[in-house]
Design a protein around this motif. Sequence first.
Motif, PDB file in Angstrom:
ATOM      1  N   ARG A   1     -54.900  13.494 -19.573  1.00 54.99           N
ATOM      2  CA  ARG A   1     -55.067  14.828 -20.159  1.00 54.99           C
ATOM      3  C   ARG A   1     -55.203  15.812 -18.994  1.00 54.99           C
ATOM      4  N   HIS A   2     -54.336  16.796 -18.914  1.00 56.48           N
ATOM      5  CA  HIS A   2     -54.213  17.646 -17.730  1.00 56.48           C
ATOM      6  C   HIS A   2     -54.270  19.111 -18.142  1.00 56.48           C
ATOM      7  N   ARG A   3     -55.415  19.727 -17.825  1.00 61.94           N
ATOM      8  CA  ARG A   3     -55.573  21.146 -18.153  1.00 61.94           C
ATOM      9  C   ARG A   3     -55.306  21.991 -16.902  1.00 61.94           C
TER      10      ARG A   3
ATOM     11  N   GLU B   1     -52.480  23.009 -21.557  1.00 56.47           N
ATOM     12  CA  GLU B   1     -52.961  21.627 -21.649  1.00 56.47           C
ATOM     13  C   GLU B   1     -51.772  20.720 -21.944  1.00 56.47           C
TER      14      GLU B   1
ATOM     15  N   GLU C   1     -56.828  22.933 -11.929  1.00 53.84           N
ATOM     16  CA  GLU C   1     -56.217  21.943 -12.820  1.00 53.84           C
ATOM     17  C   GLU C   1     -57.017  20.654 -12.705  1.00 53.84           C
ATOM     18  N   ASP C   2     -56.831  19.771 -13.666  1.00 54.32           N
ATOM     19  CA  ASP C   2     -57.601  18.525 -13.654  1.00 54.32           C
ATOM     20  C   ASP C   2     -57.155  17.591 -12.537  1.00 54.32           C
TER      21      ASP C   2
ATOM     22  N   GLU D   1     -62.686  25.192 -19.262  1.00 57.80           N
ATOM     23  CA  GLU D   1     -62.189  26.293 -20.092  1.00 57.80           C
ATOM     24  C   GLU D   1     -62.827  27.624 -19.687  1.00 57.80           C
TER      25      GLU D   1
ATOM     26  N   PRO E   1     -62.380  15.170 -18.278  1.00 60.65           N
ATOM     27  CA  PRO E   1     -61.309  15.215 -19.275  1.00 60.65           C
ATOM     28  C   PRO E   1     -61.122  13.830 -19.905  1.00 60.65           C
TER      29      PRO E   1
END
Lengths: 343, 343
Positions: free
Chosen positions: A3-5, A26, A101-102, A315, A340
């Motif tokens: 999962r990459h925000r 996302e 970013e993650d 966020e 994440p």
Amino acid sequence: MLRHRQWLLKSRPEGALSLGDFEFREQHIPDPELAPGQILVQNLMFSCAATMRNWMNAPGRSHRSIDLGTPMLGPGGSQVVKSNHARFPVGTRVTLLAPWEDYSVLEPDTSPTPITALPSEVKLTEALGIYSLNSCTAYFGLLEVGQPKVGETVVVSAAAGSVGSMVVQIAKIVGCRVIGVAGGRDKCDLVVEHLGADAAIDYKHEDVGARLRELCPKGVDVYFDNVGGDILAAVMDNIAVKGRIAVCGQVASYDSGAPAPGLRDMMRVIYRSVTVRGFVMDEFMQDVDTARADMKRWVAEGRLRHHEDIRTGFENLPHAFMALFNGESRGTVIVESGEPAEG
Amino acid sequence: MLRHRQWLLKSRPEGALSLGDFEFREQHIPDPELAPGQILVQNLMFSCAATMRNWMNAPGRSHRSIDLGTPMLGPGGSQVVKSNHARFPVGTRVTLLAPWEDYSVLEPDTSPTPITALPSEVKLTEALGIYSLNSCTAYFGLLEVGQPKVGETVVVSAAAGSVGSMVVQIAKIVGCRVIGVAGGRDKCDLVVEHLGADAAIDYKHEDVGARLRELCPKGVDVYFDNVGGDILAAVMDNIAVKGRIAVCGQVASYDSGAPAPGLRDMMRVIYRSVTVRGFVMDEFMQDVDTARADMKRWVAEGRLRHHEDIRTGFENLPHAFMALFNGESRGTVIVESGEPAEG
């Protein structure tokens, strides 16, 4: 799949920052393949520095410019989660200029900005707080650029901030009289009571020029300038002969869209023999170990401390960053991204 | 009785100088009685420096302010005609900060500004020209404040003037590439052909910013600023990383009545790590002998020369001084007062 925000720079702000200048994305991405020399890091923490506002501008207005549609950049603390580099095995914690970013794929040996492995005894929040490049900026800007002498009067603006709060304390440690300028009574109290300044000026409710005349009858020997604008002008009116101005930031104008107004009376620069010296931390990169060793000693001696304003949630990054400009923050704003979920 | 002429400061000029700012007075005075330690000098020559324009302003706008109704002041060359001081016998020639008048009673040991006896081999015009404090200003401003390194690019404004013409030559002597900025083709030719600059920019007929971009593709390392204003702004647009600006004068604004506009973009000062250092010659007074020894050697080696723009007649002093601001002068303007008749 990861999962990459991401928080991308969506538009170059004119005037005050707004959430609309940032775009949240996302995705679920496949676990990246690494070329030789590459590492995959998970970015765990991000700190917010006022100068990142400049990096949002078009190229040519700062020493760094973030491309539109790419992640925002800022100081980060990360952990290696996959590695093709012998000196950065899985589990290594690093500080770096991190994309918001993650996960990031990095190549430590060719990275234009340093990726530094952290010794195990240093916490990530300390690495991004008291021992950060912001603190090194305070250290070198005051000591190398400002060249304060024992007994001299040092004035610092944004004195409750990440850089300013360190300048106040280091100036006291080296034997100066210190006046902090900050916005609001609470911050001014913090500057005097917690950081040890000899006095503070509340620029929101006091006449800075009149207070400087009163507090610095022999003039200001060193001004560590984080803000520019009217406060710089008030200090110039009270600058001592052979005074030095270490120009670190011009926050007062970052939101104006116009160039920082600058020094208004050059004749005073001449007849008071003033030195005005701009600087960026990059100049002193080869000496950061010295700075950190000094700061660690001062921390151990109980003479130096730092407030880390830790917030939670990837966020919330833009909102936390914007807190630097609305007077809400103290010390260094750090955002823990939160684990994440992998899916 | 002595015929005693004076030029007094009549009014503080707002905007451009006019003859009406000066008042001519002629008296016949008795031969003054001298107290112990005093000397009577006859002021034979006066040189004109742009900074004297600042001394005409009210106190607080410069490091020196001439009182209304008292004589103008400027560098002078004089001869002792009556003496009560063992080190200044009759016939001694001196340089000093001289009142614009035929005769002055001075007290060398308590004078706030130096009264310096001249060695017999130095002509008065040389003392006020090539070996003057103006030349020392060029020497220290360039070498101590500007810190030029071999191969660096130095830009000088007012490059055909008293200070600027020396900066051009000294910068060449220490191994720099030199660009002079001056007004008009004639002066630019002089700067290149006579003073040895690598190039000149005619600010009256050329786009200074465009020419600097063309001539200094790697940026300006050192700027010796005599004028401020638009030329300073154009140099800032082209300043090299770690560039240095030695701020000597701001002639462009002397006639405006408003403060010199200053540095317009402080962000550039920061991200190019620029040092802006104002100075006055007084800072370097203890080292003038070194400067003069170097200059004498360079003169003997044929590497340094100076244009003395010698005019005649005490009555013409204000007019000669005003020539500094209308672009008419070259090198150092010196006025020989002419022998006053004794009656």
